[in-house]
Design a protein around this motif. Structure first.
Motif, mmCIF file in Angstrom:
data_model
loop_
_atom_site.group_PDB
_atom_site.id
_atom_site.type_symbol
_atom_site.label_atom_id
_atom_site.label_comp_id
_atom_site.label_asym_id
_atom_site.label_seq_id
_atom_site.Cartn_x
_atom_site.Cartn_y
_atom_site.Cartn_z
ATOM 1 N N ASN A 48 28.019 37.701 33.026
ATOM 2 C CA ASN A 48 26.903 37.360 32.130
ATOM 3 C C ASN A 48 26.554 35.884 32.234
ATOM 4 O O ASN A 48 25.378 35.520 32.281
ATOM 5 N N ASP A 49 27.588 35.021 32.279
ATOM 6 C CA ASP A 49 27.340 33.575 32.408
ATOM 7 C C ASP A 49 26.697 33.261 33.753
ATOM 8 O O ASP A 49 25.761 32.460 33.843
ATOM 9 N N ILE A 54 22.052 32.136 37.606
ATOM 10 C CA ILE A 54 21.227 32.608 38.730
ATOM 11 C C ILE A 54 19.754 32.635 38.313
ATOM 12 O O ILE A 54 18.872 32.248 39.085
ATOM 13 N N SER A 55 19.494 33.040 37.068
ATOM 14 C CA SER A 55 18.109 33.024 36.575
ATOM 15 C C SER A 55 17.569 31.602 36.574
ATOM 16 O O SER A 55 16.402 31.359 36.918
ATOM 17 N N HIS A 158 23.804 36.615 46.093
ATOM 18 C CA HIS A 158 24.510 37.499 47.023
ATOM 19 C C HIS A 158 25.966 37.699 46.584
ATOM 20 O O HIS A 158 26.453 38.826 46.515
ATOM 21 N N LEU A 159 26.634 36.581 46.276
ATOM 22 C CA LEU A 159 28.048 36.670 45.881
ATOM 23 C C LEU A 159 28.200 37.455 44.578
ATOM 24 O O LEU A 159 29.109 38.271 44.428
ATOM 25 N N TYR A 160 27.281 37.208 43.659
ATOM 26 C CA TYR A 160 27.326 37.879 42.353
ATOM 27 C C TYR A 160 27.105 39.383 42.508
ATOM 28 O O TYR A 160 27.873 40.200 41.984
ATOM 29 N N PHE A 169 36.716 42.033 40.544
ATOM 30 C CA PHE A 169 36.774 40.799 39.756
ATOM 31 C C PHE A 169 37.205 39.589 40.577
ATOM 32 O O PHE A 169 36.577 38.526 40.481
ATOM 33 N N PRO A 170 38.248 39.698 41.432
ATOM 34 C CA PRO A 170 38.640 38.502 42.201
ATOM 35 C C PRO A 170 37.520 37.919 43.049
ATOM 36 O O PRO A 170 37.491 36.738 43.317
ATOM 37 N N LEU A 171 36.570 38.769 43.458
ATOM 38 C CA LEU A 171 35.451 38.263 44.267
ATOM 39 C C LEU A 171 34.563 37.305 43.501
ATOM 40 O O LEU A 171 33.938 36.414 44.079
ATOM 41 N N ILE A 172 34.497 37.473 42.190
ATOM 42 C CA ILE A 172 33.601 36.625 41.391
ATOM 43 C C ILE A 172 34.282 35.315 40.998
ATOM 44 O O ILE A 172 33.615 34.362 40.599
ATOM 45 N N LEU A 173 35.620 35.259 41.139
ATOM 46 C CA LEU A 173 36.348 34.041 40.736
ATOM 47 C C LEU A 173 35.916 32.786 41.493
ATOM 48 O O LEU A 173 35.662 31.756 40.863
#
Lengths: 374, 59
Positions: A48-49, A54-55, A158-160, A169-173
């Motif tokens: 969410n953050d 990104i917006s 892209h990452l998000y 979850f680890p991908l977003i860290l």
């Protein structure tokens, strides 16, 4: 209040009546949820953050693109509508040379960077019947700002989306760790648009500002593309002064310039003046002295300077003026502008301390010289 | 609106007389450049030169 009758079992819901069993469930269910779905909950909160950032990046890109188009339409009289061409520029990418065998990679990067710059300049020029070098450099820089913001937005998104798609979850860290730094730079780029449009000096221009004043009333010569040099004298020493050609929005090619000047003039000392990113806790506009080639960028100019200095056995001293990324690329702050005099005094002290009369000293002002003459 | 978005930056041009060192600060005008000669000094009629262009942030 009487605490002597406090019942611990009753408090934690482990009594033997129905209410106590229910209280136990209230404790256990969240633990079970967090064991099995903890990562997913963290992913939702973090994403969410990141989504909000990104917006913001999308908004920054769109705003700066609109400002660029508005500036071209209202100030530069283009011969065709610039929207299509500007949009096609934004999607241009650069394939860096293969580095499996790094030997000889610097000339390849140099060629690639210069080709890209030349191409962009030609494309900008083709939008107008007549345009000054000052405006070409400005539009070129503004295009680079919009392109960088678009790249930030695309990569972050892209990452998000990948982390969300994979529910991983680890991908977003890594993104969560990097996003404050990305946003700091994006905010600085967004704010740089206004001062760039107005042709005002930025914090990074402190190096050219110091050398620019030393070059006043001297005869300037072309040293390399968008780079000038001149000769001066101080306390019995010959000074070779080098800076990007102002007031254009350019950093010039100081490496190439030094390669051209040094073989003929054989300086005994090189002093480089540049803006440097401050560390957290350091004061903005503070001055630091050191050794080595003080120059940022992709590294090709620094390579050339180090190479020519080593071949000719010339020591390089550096003076840097500390600032944040925002201060470096937006309108110069009063604190930084006021340091120019003090830096100049320190340069003269450095010359006296590190050279003898009759010797030659090269002074290089590194940075974007927008709005600064010489 | 965030705190940073509420900041307004005013830009100024700082002029100095080459002769009597008299200084003037005025609002930035389009076309101003550092080390540009701009007009005459009101005190001694020598050339005025732009020595600084900078921003002041008001929150």
């Amino acid at each position: 209040m009487d605490f002597t009758n406090f019942d611990l079992g009753e408090f934690f819901g482990i009594g033997d009546d129905f209410l106590s069993e229910m209280m136990m469930l209230v404790w256990i269910i969240p633990i079970i949820i967090f064991v099995f779905y903890g990562q997913r909950i963290q992913l939702i909160i973090s994403s969410n953050d990141i989504k909000k950032d990104i917006s913001k990046l999308e908004e920054f890109t769109s705003d700066s693109r609109h400002k660029l188009i508005h500036y071209i339409r209202n100030n530069l009289n283009p011969k065709v509508d610039p929207v299509k061409k500007i949009d096609s520029f934004l999607d241009y990418f650069t394939v860096m040379p293969i580095d499996l065998d790094p030997n000889g990679i610097i000339p390849k990067i140099n060629h690639l960077v210069h080709s890209r710059e030349d191409f962009t300049r030609l494309q900008v020029k083709s939008l107008f019947n007549e345009i000054s070098d000052f405006e070409i450099a400005k539009v070129h820089n503004l295009l680079e700002i919009v392109t960088s913001l678009q790249l930030f937005h695309k990569v972050t998104r892209h990452l998000y989306l990948t982390a969300k798609k994979q529910k991983n979850f680890p991908l977003i860290l890594p993104l969560q760790m990097m996003i404050p730094f990305i946003m700091e730079e994006a905010n600085a780029l967004k704010d740089a648009v206004e001062s760039m449009k107005n042709g005002q000096p930025m914090g990074d221009g402190i190096g050219p500002m110091v050398v620019g004043e030393m070059m006043l009333s001297t005869s300037k010569q072309n040293a390399a593309f968008e780079t000038v040099w001149s000769k001066s004298e101080y306390a019995g020493r010959e000074l070779l002064l080098v800076k990007a050609e102002g007031p254009n929005a350019t950093v010039g090619r100081p490496g190439e310039a030094m390669e051209n000047i040094i073989p003929q003039n054989k300086p005994d000392l090189i002093i480089m003046i540049d803006a440097a990113l401050k560390l957290e806790g350091e004061d903005s506009a503070s001055i630091a002295k050191g050794f080595g080639a003080a120059i940022g960028g992709i590294g090709t100019e620094r390579f050339k300077i180090e190479d020519v200095a080593t071949k000719n056995n010339i020591p390089i001293l550096a003076i840097v003026i500390k600032q944040t990324i925002k201060e470096a690329i937006t309108l110069m702050s009063e604190d930084i502008a006021k340091q120019a005099k003090s830096v100049r005094t320190q340069v003269y002290e450095m010359i006296e301390e590190n050279s003898n009369t009759g010797q030659t000293v090269m002074i290089v002002g590194v940075g974007n010289t927008l709005g600064i003459l010489q | 609106m965030s705190k940073s978005e509420r900041k307004i930056t005013n830009s100024y041009t700082y002029l100095e007389c080459k002769s009597c060192k008299n200084t003037t600060k005025r609002k930035f005008e389009s076309g101003d450049c550092v080390f540009q000669s701009l007009g005459k000094c009101s005190e001694c009629d020598a050339d005025l030169m732009v020595t600084m262009i900078f921003g002041e942030t008001i929150e």
